[in-house]
Design a protein around this motif. Structure first.
Motif, mmCIF file in Angstrom:
data_model
loop_
_atom_site.group_PDB
_atom_site.id
_atom_site.type_symbol
_atom_site.label_atom_id
_atom_site.label_comp_id
_atom_site.label_asym_id
_atom_site.label_seq_id
_atom_site.Cartn_x
_atom_site.Cartn_y
_atom_site.Cartn_z
ATOM 1 N N VAL A 69 0.712 -1.357 -0.063
ATOM 2 C CA VAL A 69 -0.336 -0.259 0.131
ATOM 3 C C VAL A 69 0.831 1.441 -0.089
ATOM 4 N N GLN A 70 0.875 1.876 -1.555
ATOM 5 C CA GLN A 70 2.194 3.119 -0.814
ATOM 6 C C GLN A 70 0.927 4.537 -0.852
ATOM 7 N N PRO A 106 -10.877 8.528 1.540
ATOM 8 C CA PRO A 106 -10.968 9.518 1.115
ATOM 9 C C PRO A 106 -11.176 10.503 -0.472
ATOM 10 N N VAL A 107 -9.674 9.506 -0.669
ATOM 11 C CA VAL A 107 -8.785 9.748 -1.692
ATOM 12 C C VAL A 107 -8.495 8.312 -2.288
ATOM 13 N N GLN A 108 -7.627 8.301 -3.693
ATOM 14 C CA GLN A 108 -7.300 7.646 -4.408
ATOM 15 C C GLN A 108 -6.268 6.588 -3.298
ATOM 16 N N LEU A 109 -6.932 5.015 -3.670
ATOM 17 C CA LEU A 109 -6.197 4.248 -2.543
ATOM 18 C C LEU A 109 -5.407 3.654 -3.689
ATOM 19 N N GLN A 110 -3.717 3.700 -3.528
ATOM 20 C CA GLN A 110 -2.606 3.189 -4.996
ATOM 21 C C GLN A 110 -1.924 2.235 -4.253
ATOM 22 N N LEU A 111 -1.772 0.697 -4.478
ATOM 23 C CA LEU A 111 -0.964 0.112 -3.963
ATOM 24 C C LEU A 111 -0.887 -0.986 -5.622
ATOM 25 N N ILE A 112 0.037 -1.624 -4.905
ATOM 26 C CA ILE A 112 0.731 -2.679 -5.932
ATOM 27 C C ILE A 112 0.427 -4.243 -5.173
ATOM 28 N N ALA A 113 -0.093 -4.483 -5.937
ATOM 29 C CA ALA A 113 -0.650 -6.156 -5.763
ATOM 30 C C ALA A 113 0.235 -7.214 -6.216
ATOM 31 N N ILE A 114 1.363 -7.828 -5.767
ATOM 32 C CA ILE A 114 2.364 -8.516 -6.416
ATOM 33 C C ILE A 114 1.897 -9.568 -6.624
ATOM 34 N N HIS A 115 2.219 -10.621 -7.301
ATOM 35 C CA HIS A 115 1.611 -12.371 -7.162
ATOM 36 C C HIS A 115 2.478 -13.193 -7.161
ATOM 37 N N ALA A 116 3.310 -14.520 -6.764
ATOM 38 C CA ALA A 116 4.167 -14.957 -6.896
ATOM 39 C C ALA A 116 3.857 -16.305 -7.945
ATOM 40 N N SER A 117 4.121 -15.473 -9.294
ATOM 41 C CA SER A 117 3.703 -16.423 -10.132
ATOM 42 C C SER A 117 3.865 -15.540 -11.050
ATOM 43 N N ALA A 118 4.693 -16.265 -12.537
ATOM 44 C CA ALA A 118 4.832 -15.423 -13.861
ATOM 45 C C ALA A 118 3.646 -15.344 -14.689
ATOM 46 N N GLN A 119 2.555 -16.278 -14.372
ATOM 47 C CA GLN A 119 1.143 -15.771 -15.294
ATOM 48 C C GLN A 119 0.013 -15.990 -14.029
ATOM 49 N N MET A 120 -0.791 -14.903 -13.581
ATOM 50 C CA MET A 120 -1.888 -14.466 -12.675
ATOM 51 C C MET A 120 -2.955 -15.991 -13.251
ATOM 52 N N GLN A 121 -3.888 -16.227 -11.843
ATOM 53 C CA GLN A 121 -5.065 -17.721 -12.092
ATOM 54 C C GLN A 121 -5.281 -16.750 -10.800
ATOM 55 N N GLN A 122 -6.979 -16.830 -10.862
ATOM 56 C CA GLN A 122 -7.207 -15.992 -10.140
ATOM 57 C C GLN A 122 -8.717 -17.061 -10.307
#
Length: 127
Positions: A69-70, A106-122
């Motif tokens: 969370v930035q 009250p403001v925009q949430l800035q975050l980076i979501a790091i996935h421990a995989s070369a390809q996303m699976q959700q």
């Protein structure tokens, strides 16, 4: 490295490059980097700017996910437990653990979501 992908500039090291946020596919509020498309890098990520009151629905992955969370404030729900976090904090979610977050500030949430995989699976889950 595939030539059809946008690169801000190639670096001298084989496979190294510099990418800008706007070089990544997605929406203005959500950009997606999948490592498999960039020389089989072993991680993927979402680069997010989430408006107040918004966030993804409940889901899980077969690998761990780390949220950096930035700026802003969010409520994360991880396996039914809620955590309030703000800029400068991280949330680590183990594999196959249902989770979601909502921007509660009250403001925009800035975050980076790091996935421990070369390809996303959700897998999307019912609430």
């Amino acid at each position: 490295m595939p030539t059809d992908l946008p690169l801000r500039r190639a670096l001298p090291a084989p496979g190294a490059s510099v990418l800008g946020r706007d070089d990544l596919p997605g929406q203005p509020t959500s950009r997606r980097f999948e490592g498999a498309r960039y020389g089989n890098v072993g991680v993927s990520l979402f680069w997010l700017e989430t408006p107040p009151g918004h966030g993804p629905a409940l889901h899980e992955h077969p690998y761990a996910e780390v949220f950096v969370v930035q700026a802003g404030e969010a409520t994360f729900t991880v396996q039914g437990v809620q955590y309030r976090v703000s800029g400068g904090e991280m949330v680590v979610v183990p594999p196959r653990c249902p989770h979601r977050f909502t921007n509660h500030g009250p403001v925009q949430l800035q975050l980076i979501a790091i996935h421990a995989s070369a390809q996303m699976q959700q897998t999307w889950l019912s609430e």
